[in-house]
Every structure is written in structure tokens, then in C-alpha cells.
Design an enzyme around this catalytic site. Structure first.
Site, mmCIF file in Angstrom:
data_model
loop_
_atom_site.group_PDB
_atom_site.id
_atom_site.type_symbol
_atom_site.label_atom_id
_atom_site.label_comp_id
_atom_site.label_asym_id
_atom_site.label_seq_id
_atom_site.Cartn_x
_atom_site.Cartn_y
_atom_site.Cartn_z
ATOM 1 N N ARG A 1 31.788 40.279 58.180
ATOM 2 C CA ARG A 1 31.124 39.247 57.176
ATOM 3 C C ARG A 1 30.040 39.853 56.525
ATOM 4 N NH1 ARG A 1 29.274 35.381 59.303
ATOM 5 N NH2 ARG A 1 30.707 34.907 60.998
ATOM 6 N N TYR B 1 37.133 29.777 32.313
ATOM 7 C CA TYR B 1 38.587 29.359 32.944
ATOM 8 C C TYR B 1 38.243 28.289 33.504
ATOM 9 C CZ TYR B 1 41.542 31.475 36.692
ATOM 10 O OH TYR B 1 41.937 31.753 37.867
ATOM 11 N N ASP C 1 29.837 35.115 33.005
ATOM 12 C CA ASP C 1 31.526 36.075 33.284
ATOM 13 C C ASP C 1 31.305 36.710 32.592
ATOM 14 O OD1 ASP C 1 34.077 36.043 34.129
ATOM 15 O OD2 ASP C 1 34.871 33.849 34.952
ATOM 16 N N LYS D 1 41.365 40.972 38.184
ATOM 17 C CA LYS D 1 41.865 41.144 36.650
ATOM 18 C C LYS D 1 41.716 43.268 35.827
ATOM 19 C CE LYS D 1 42.219 36.992 37.357
ATOM 20 N NZ LYS D 1 41.415 36.004 36.373
HETATM 21 C C1 PLP Z 1 40.709 34.839 36.904
HETATM 22 C C2 PLP Z 1 39.392 34.247 36.576
HETATM 23 C C3 PLP Z 1 38.947 34.155 37.601
HETATM 24 C C4 PLP Z 1 39.231 33.848 38.896
HETATM 25 O O1 PLP Z 1 39.421 34.217 39.346
HETATM 26 P P1 PLP Z 1 40.446 34.738 40.902
HETATM 27 O O2 PLP Z 1 40.323 36.728 41.109
HETATM 28 O O3 PLP Z 1 41.614 34.559 40.332
HETATM 29 O O4 PLP Z 1 39.694 33.784 41.390
HETATM 30 C C5 PLP Z 1 37.549 33.606 37.078
HETATM 31 N N1 PLP Z 1 36.596 33.725 35.706
HETATM 32 C C6 PLP Z 1 37.609 34.460 34.769
HETATM 33 C C7 PLP Z 1 37.339 34.469 32.998
HETATM 34 C C8 PLP Z 1 39.131 34.902 35.122
HETATM 35 O O5 PLP Z 1 39.545 35.746 34.113
#
Ligand code: PLP
Length: 389
Positions: free
Chosen positions: A54, A106, A178, A203
Site C-alpha cells: 500500500r 465529470y 483534470d 480513459k
Molecule cells: C471517467 C472520468 C473520471 C473518473 O474516473 P474513474 O476512473 O471512472 O473513476 C474523472 N474525470 C473525468 C474527466 C473522467 O472522464
């Protein structure tokens, strides 16, 4: 072993960056250290710097060094999901603080602030961060951070990251970006003045719709120490196998992004010229909101497109008419995916807020994959034709 001075470009860094290979054996890939713990030679005599997975794991560490290098940061952190990464970053704040979020972030980012953190006294403000004057006026003494998405989800609105980060710095607050939609191949927020970059690595970084993971990168030693403490204390770390898969995926990030973007540019233009389409949202189109800023701060417009059909088209029929492009949440995989933000990714945002920020019930979001662009266009255009009322 390669030396850091042996390459200058990100196309090489995605392959050779971070901790490349395995020094002990010469393996060109980082091994999957599938272990929870590490033997010590005696009390107070650790055999290596690793003590418990961890806290740290060599496979995860290779990934963490890689994302730090790609984002132009000094420290990276890998988590079990994008939301776990955002959650770790939000743990930097305390009750009474306020975080400003872009007006179409998001859905999960909105949800964690609205439903989890609000209970603990951490507040949020939704602000149109594309408008710097509005942003400036929203920075009250309780505001401790800006959490930006640019382009934001799902309307692909562009915020001037450098200008917003400057404003934040003047006010002594953090800028968090982000960068999921762009990846470090297209945009590097730390170089634009941001303090923290977060990713849903699920993604484009993962790129094959086969894992869930999150990443954070920073360039400040104190922030890095605090985030490492939080990562270890809260514990939503990425496992060794997912870390390995991500390292493997990131090796092809540059070629995948080139293919994604070439397809997206072609499809955005075709949709814009289609009489059935009311509006196309794509920051790579010259007349898009923020197109000039996008050009300045990113390599191109990326590969996410949103659009609305005219009112005499049945949106449900459109989705049912697609044969190649799958209806699914998520994005950034090699396969094209389409979704309906109002009922899917952004359903956790109350209808009135959705309406205010322009997420209509007829909005379609398309994650353009790397299939043949003409095959994708054929599928889109025939589904549009079939949806005419
Ligand atoms: C999918 C997404 C998230 C969340 O990520 P997860 O891997 O699904 O927990 C956060 N920000 C954006 C822009 C996203 O597309």
C-alpha cells in the site's frame, strides 16, 4: 540502462520514461511485482526500500515515475480509479474550505463534492471558469482551490489554464486540472502553471477499455509529501497488474492519440456540415468556444465530440440505429463509444443544474476511436438518417 538525456520528445518518453525495464535481469519491461509485503533481514534492517505494497510497490512506482515525467512533474501517484485520485486530492482540504469547479465537470466529481465532502464541511462552488472575470469574482477567502477540466465534460468548453492558474497563485490557492480528456501528449497543465494534474487513467492512458485506474502528478515537494501520506493513509492504490497494464498502454499513447485526433477532426467537420446537426461542440473547430485558447495550450482539439441533432430527429432512435459505435459510458478506448450525458455520465447532476450549464436531453457525446474514419461516419450518418421523425 537508458539515460534521461537520451531523448527529448514525448514520443520517446512514453516508451522509455519513468523507471524503464528491470535492472536486476535486464528485462525491457517492468516486472509485475505481485506482492503485498517484503522480507526484512532483521529488526530495523530492511533489505530494500520497499516494506508494504500500500505504501509502495516497484511496478506502481515505475508507473508513478512515468506519469510524473510525462506531465513535466517531479512526483506521480497511482490510484485504483480516477475518482480515488480525485478523492486523494480533495483530502488536502479541510472543513470550511471551498473548492471551485468548472461548470461542466465529470458527473462523479460533482457527486463526490455534493454527496460526500459536503457532509464533512468541504464546500464547492460551480463557476463558469471559461470566463476569467466570473472566476475572479468567485474567489472568496474560503476558496482554497480551482478544480478545472479543459476541455470540460461534456460540452468541451475551454478554460485558459495559464490565466486561471495565475489568478489562483495571486490568491494563494491551488490549481488542480483534470487532464483526462487531453492526456500529457496533448496538454501539460503543470507547465501552464497548475499545481496538480489528475487523470482517470481508465480513459486514454489505459486506452483499451480494460481497466479502471487514476493518476496524479505534481511538481512541488511539500504537495508530493502530503499526497503520499494521503495515498498511504487512505489506501486506494493501483494494484501491480493494473500498473503494469497502464505502463504497457502508455507506450502507444502517442500513436493512438494521433489516430484518435485525425478521426475526430474528420468527423467533427462532417457533422458540422450535416443539415440534421444543430450544433457541434469540438474545440478543434475554428469557430468553437475557446478555439484560440485551445490552440495555445494544447496540441489540438482532442478526440471527444459532442453534438445535438435538430428537434425533428428522435434521439432514442439515433442511438438504436448505430451498428458499429457502442452505446456505453466511458471514453478514450480504441473503440468508438457514444453516450447520452443527461441520462448517463451526468445523471447525478440535478436537472436544473444540467439545464443551466447546457447539458440538454438531446446532447450526444462521442468518444472517437481509432477505427477507419469512413466506417465511423457511415455508421453515424445512417443512424442520423434513420432517426428523422
Ligand atoms: C471517467 C472520468 C473520471 C473518473 O474516473 P474513474 O476512473 O471512472 O473513476 C474523472 N474525470 C473525468 C474527466 C473522467 O472522464
Amino acid at each position: 540502462m537508458k539515460s534521461l538525456a537520451s531523448y527529448k520528445h514525448i514520443e520517446s518518453a512514453v516508451i522509455h520514461g519513468g523507471i524503464y525495464g528491470d535492472y536486476a535481469t535486464g528485462a525491457v519491461n517492468t516486472p509485475i511485482y505481485q506482492t503485498s509485503t517484503y522480507e526484512q533481514d532483521g529488526l530495523g534492517k530492511p533489505r530494500s526500500k520497499w516494506e508494504y505494497s500500500r505504501t509502495g510497490n516497484p511496478t506502481r512506482a515505475a508507473l508513478e515515475a512515468l506519469i510524473a515525467e510525462l506531465e513535466g512533474g517531479t512526483h506521480g501517484f497511482a490510484f485504483s480509479s480516477g475518482m480515488a485520485a480525485i478523492d486523494a486530492v480533495l483530502h488536502l482540504f479541510r472543513a470550511g474550505d471551498t473548492v471551485i469547479i468548472s461548470s461542466n465537470v465529470y458527473g462523479g466529481t460533482f457527486r463526490i463534492l455534493d454527496k460526500i465532502y459536503k457532509q464533512f464541511g468541504l464546500n464547492y462552488k460551480i463557476v463558469d471558469t471559461c470566463d476569467l472575470e466570473t472566476l475572479k469574482n468567485a474567489i472568496s477567502p474560503d476558496v482554497k482551490a480551482l478544480l478545472l477540466e479543459s476541455p470540460a465534460n461534456p460540452l468541451l468548453t475551454v478554460t485558459d489554464i495559464a490565466a486561471a492558474a495565475r489568478l489562483a497563485k495571486e490568491n494563494g490557492i491551488l490549481t488542480i486540472v483534470d487532464n483526462t480528456f487531453m492526456t500529457p501528449y496533448l496538454q501539460r497543465p503543470l507547465e501552464l502553471g497548475a499545481d496538480i494534474v489528475v487523470h482517470s487513467a481508465t480513459k486514454y492512458l489505459g486506452g483499451h477499455s480494460d481497466l479502471i485506474a487514476g493518476l496524479v502528478a505534481v511538481k512541488d515537494e511539500i504537495l508530493a509529501q502530503r499526497l503520499h501520506f494521503i495515498q498511504n493513509a487512505v489506501g486506494a492504490v493501483a494494484g501491480p497488474f493494473d500498473s503494469f497494464l497502464l505502463i504497457r498502454s502508455i507506450k502507444t499513447l502517442a500513436v493512438r492519440m494521433e489516430a484518435h485526433v485525425a478521426n475526430a477532426e474528420k468527423i467533427a467537420k462532417a457533422l458540422q456540415n450535416n443539415p440534421a446537426v444543430k450544433k457541434v461542440y469540438y474545440p478543434g473547430l475554428p469557430d468553437a468556444q475557446g478555439a484560440e485558447i485551445q490552440k495555445k495550450q494544447a496540441k489540438n482539439g482532442g478526440a471527444m465530440i459532442s453534438f445535438e441533432l435538430l428537434d425533428n430527429y428522435d434521439i432514442k432512435k439515433f442511438f438504436e440505429g448505430l451498428r458499429l459505435i457502442a452505446l456505453a459510458e466511458s471514453l478514450g478506448g480504441v473503440e468508438s463509444l457514444v453516450c447520452h450525458p443527461a441520462s448517463m455520465t451526468h445523471a447525478s447532476i440535478p436537472e436544473e443544474i444540467r439545464r443551466q450549464v447546457g447539458i440538454t436531453d438531446t446532447l450526444v457525446r462521442l468518444s472517437v476511436g481509432i477505427e477507419n474514419a469512413d466506417d465511423l461516419l457511415d455508421d453515424l450518418l445512417s443512424a442520423i438518417d434513420g432517426a428523422k421523425k
